[in-house]
Design a protein around this motif. Sequence first.
Motif, PDB file in Angstrom:
ATOM      1  N   ALA A 117      23.281 -15.530  -9.979  1.00  0.00           N
ATOM      2  CA  ALA A 117      22.860 -15.421  -8.871  1.00  0.00           C
ATOM      3  C   ALA A 117      23.200 -16.653  -7.418  1.00  0.00           C
ATOM      4  O   ALA A 117      23.583 -17.468  -7.999  1.00  0.00           O
ATOM      5  N   THR A 118      24.495 -15.900  -6.560  1.00  0.00           N
ATOM      6  CA  THR A 118      25.434 -16.345  -5.808  1.00  0.00           C
ATOM      7  C   THR A 118      25.094 -16.375  -4.020  1.00  0.00           C
ATOM      8  O   THR A 118      25.106 -15.282  -4.598  1.00  0.00           O
ATOM      9  N   ALA A 119      25.465 -17.201  -3.651  1.00  0.00           N
ATOM     10  CA  ALA A 119      25.104 -17.121  -2.255  1.00  0.00           C
ATOM     11  C   ALA A 119      24.528 -16.693  -1.914  1.00  0.00           C
ATOM     12  O   ALA A 119      22.937 -17.229  -2.115  1.00  0.00           O
ATOM     13  N   ALA A 120      24.120 -15.294  -1.295  1.00  0.00           N
ATOM     14  CA  ALA A 120      22.973 -14.206  -0.860  1.00  0.00           C
ATOM     15  C   ALA A 120      22.266 -13.939  -1.795  1.00  0.00           C
ATOM     16  O   ALA A 120      21.317 -13.543  -1.622  1.00  0.00           O
ATOM     17  N   GLY A 121      22.468 -13.551  -2.989  1.00  0.00           N
ATOM     18  CA  GLY A 121      22.081 -13.456  -4.133  1.00  0.00           C
ATOM     19  C   GLY A 121      21.602 -14.811  -4.804  1.00  0.00           C
ATOM     20  O   GLY A 121      19.952 -14.209  -4.758  1.00  0.00           O
ATOM     21  N   ALA A 122      21.376 -15.952  -4.339  1.00  0.00           N
ATOM     22  CA  ALA A 122      20.798 -16.910  -4.344  1.00  0.00           C
ATOM     23  C   ALA A 122      19.599 -16.945  -3.094  1.00  0.00           C
ATOM     24  O   ALA A 122      18.394 -17.160  -3.328  1.00  0.00           O
ATOM     25  N   GLN A 123      19.945 -17.087  -2.147  1.00  0.00           N
ATOM     26  CA  GLN A 123      19.176 -16.077  -0.869  1.00  0.00           C
ATOM     27  C   GLN A 123      17.827 -15.231  -1.527  1.00  0.00           C
ATOM     28  O   GLN A 123      16.834 -15.494  -0.392  1.00  0.00           O
ATOM     29  N   LEU A 124      18.333 -14.319  -1.476  1.00  0.00           N
ATOM     30  CA  LEU A 124      17.761 -13.585  -2.727  1.00  0.00           C
ATOM     31  C   LEU A 124      15.909 -14.086  -3.605  1.00  0.00           C
ATOM     32  O   LEU A 124      15.163 -13.733  -3.154  1.00  0.00           O
ATOM     33  N   VAL A 125      16.876 -14.651  -4.138  1.00  0.00           N
ATOM     34  CA  VAL A 125      16.257 -15.118  -5.340  1.00  0.00           C
ATOM     35  C   VAL A 125      15.035 -16.148  -5.145  1.00  0.00           C
ATOM     36  O   VAL A 125      14.032 -16.029  -5.164  1.00  0.00           O
ATOM     37  N   ALA A 126      15.505 -17.034  -3.862  1.00  0.00           N
ATOM     38  CA  ALA A 126      15.011 -17.911  -2.538  1.00  0.00           C
ATOM     39  C   ALA A 126      13.731 -17.176  -1.878  1.00  0.00           C
ATOM     40  O   ALA A 126      12.789 -17.702  -2.055  1.00  0.00           O
ATOM     41  N   LYS A 138      22.867 -18.596 -14.140  1.00  0.00           N
ATOM     42  CA  LYS A 138      23.207 -19.969 -12.900  1.00  0.00           C
ATOM     43  C   LYS A 138      23.224 -19.384 -11.463  1.00  0.00           C
ATOM     44  O   LYS A 138      22.889 -18.508 -11.190  1.00  0.00           O
ATOM     45  N   PHE A 139      23.465 -20.866 -10.346  1.00  0.00           N
ATOM     46  CA  PHE A 139      22.740 -20.410  -9.178  1.00  0.00           C
ATOM     47  C   PHE A 139      23.931 -21.495  -8.483  1.00  0.00           C
ATOM     48  O   PHE A 139      23.958 -22.005  -9.191  1.00  0.00           O
ATOM     49  N   ALA A 140      24.025 -20.321  -7.209  1.00  0.00           N
ATOM     50  CA  ALA A 140      25.318 -22.011  -6.394  1.00  0.00           C
ATOM     51  C   ALA A 140      25.802 -21.066  -5.097  1.00  0.00           C
ATOM     52  O   ALA A 140      25.040 -19.939  -4.897  1.00  0.00           O
ATOM     53  N   THR A 141      25.924 -21.614  -4.387  1.00  0.00           N
ATOM     54  CA  THR A 141      25.935 -21.384  -2.888  1.00  0.00           C
ATOM     55  C   THR A 141      27.299 -21.828  -2.361  1.00  0.00           C
ATOM     56  O   THR A 141      28.144 -22.640  -2.351  1.00  0.00           O
ATOM     57  N   PRO A 142      28.491 -20.596  -3.248  1.00  0.00           N
ATOM     58  CA  PRO A 142      29.810 -21.586  -3.380  1.00  0.00           C
ATOM     59  C   PRO A 142      30.649 -20.861  -1.488  1.00  0.00           C
ATOM     60  O   PRO A 142      32.127 -21.314  -1.844  1.00  0.00           O
ATOM     61  N   GLY A 143      30.502 -20.733  -0.990  1.00  0.00           N
ATOM     62  CA  GLY A 143      30.552 -20.361   0.361  1.00  0.00           C
ATOM     63  C   GLY A 143      31.751 -22.152   1.133  1.00  0.00           C
ATOM     64  O   GLY A 143      32.216 -21.005   1.059  1.00  0.00           O
ATOM     65  N   VAL A 144      31.125 -23.109   0.609  1.00  0.00           N
ATOM     66  CA  VAL A 144      31.349 -23.903   0.804  1.00  0.00           C
ATOM     67  C   VAL A 144      33.210 -23.795   0.872  1.00  0.00           C
ATOM     68  O   VAL A 144      34.043 -24.332   0.765  1.00  0.00           O
ATOM     69  N   ASN A 145      33.283 -23.162  -0.507  1.00  0.00           N
ATOM     70  CA  ASN A 145      34.634 -23.611  -1.591  1.00  0.00           C
ATOM     71  C   ASN A 145      35.448 -22.938  -0.789  1.00  0.00           C
ATOM     72  O   ASN A 145      37.097 -22.573  -0.841  1.00  0.00           O
ATOM     73  N   PHE A 146      35.348 -21.123   0.272  1.00  0.00           N
ATOM     74  CA  PHE A 146      36.308 -21.062   0.855  1.00  0.00           C
ATOM     75  C   PHE A 146      36.038 -20.760   1.947  1.00  0.00           C
ATOM     76  O   PHE A 146      36.721 -20.163   2.955  1.00  0.00           O
ATOM     77  N   PRO A 153      22.066 -18.254   3.385  1.00  0.00           N
ATOM     78  CA  PRO A 153      21.157 -18.402   2.236  1.00  0.00           C
ATOM     79  C   PRO A 153      20.395 -20.144   2.174  1.00  0.00           C
ATOM     80  O   PRO A 153      19.144 -19.760   2.039  1.00  0.00           O
ATOM     81  N   MET A 154      20.812 -20.786   3.353  1.00  0.00           N
ATOM     82  CA  MET A 154      20.641 -21.990   3.405  1.00  0.00           C
ATOM     83  C   MET A 154      19.072 -21.441   4.049  1.00  0.00           C
ATOM     84  O   MET A 154      18.264 -23.274   3.892  1.00  0.00           O
ATOM     85  N   VAL A 155      18.552 -20.662   4.087  1.00  0.00           N
ATOM     86  CA  VAL A 155      17.713 -20.963   5.409  1.00  0.00           C
ATOM     87  C   VAL A 155      16.862 -20.423   4.030  1.00  0.00           C
ATOM     88  O   VAL A 155      15.413 -20.793   4.239  1.00  0.00           O
TER      89      VAL A 155
END
Length: 268
Positions: A117-126, A138-146, A153-155
Amino acid sequence: MSAQEKAEETNRDIVTVTIADRIATITLDDPATRNSLSRNMMARLQKILDEIKTSKEVHVVIIEGKGPVFCSGHNLKEIAAEDREAAMLALFEQCSTLMQSVVHLPQPVIAKVDGVATAAGAQLVASCDLAFATESSKFATPGVNFGLFCSTPMVAISRNVSPKHAMEMLLSGEFIDAAQAARTGLINAAVSAEELTERVMHFATRIAGKSPLTVRIGKTAFYQQLPMSLADAYAFTSRVMTENMQTHDAREGIDAFMAKRDPEWQGK
């Protein structure tokens, strides 16, 4: 893939819903995009949530993803192809509306995560009320890499985990495993693959057996009191409990408890 197979894939429903025993299971089923939150996916999810919101048949909702990825977040191909600022804003607002719909849905929502679950996917989980994941998830907010910080998602994530743990995910862009996600509060628990369905259904079944009116009152009040001061929160919830006590189900529940019998909920 033949032309017919491509047509069938295009027309296939990328979100499916099954309802049984007052539990609605929503399955993200778009493996070609790693269950990304494309405009089409978000529109379909929004329609389903809007329908469930007024359903007396559904008491609990489970969201799961088909395949090795629960949800990869926004569809980067869609984002990269969009060069109009207004359209880009509309895309993120669509996602924000969807996430708030999960939070404001009268029925509790459980994320069932078996994969990434990444980015807005992790946001959905949260954004879900409860979340359980397999130990290999696994979970990540990888936007900073791009070069695109995961600000939306931070919200949701910052409302689940401590600021430092949230910033660790947001600033590093690195994956965290399910055990760490559980320790920081992003999910409720990390369990074995064999145990995931059992754990999710345990809570879904228990919640589905409660008064739907009482659960709705409680879930709504929970999110309303969060941003309040301590004094305002107590004043607000005192009024909520007083109003709750005037309902049939509250009086039925207390009577049943004292009589040592099972309550008969009427949802009123």
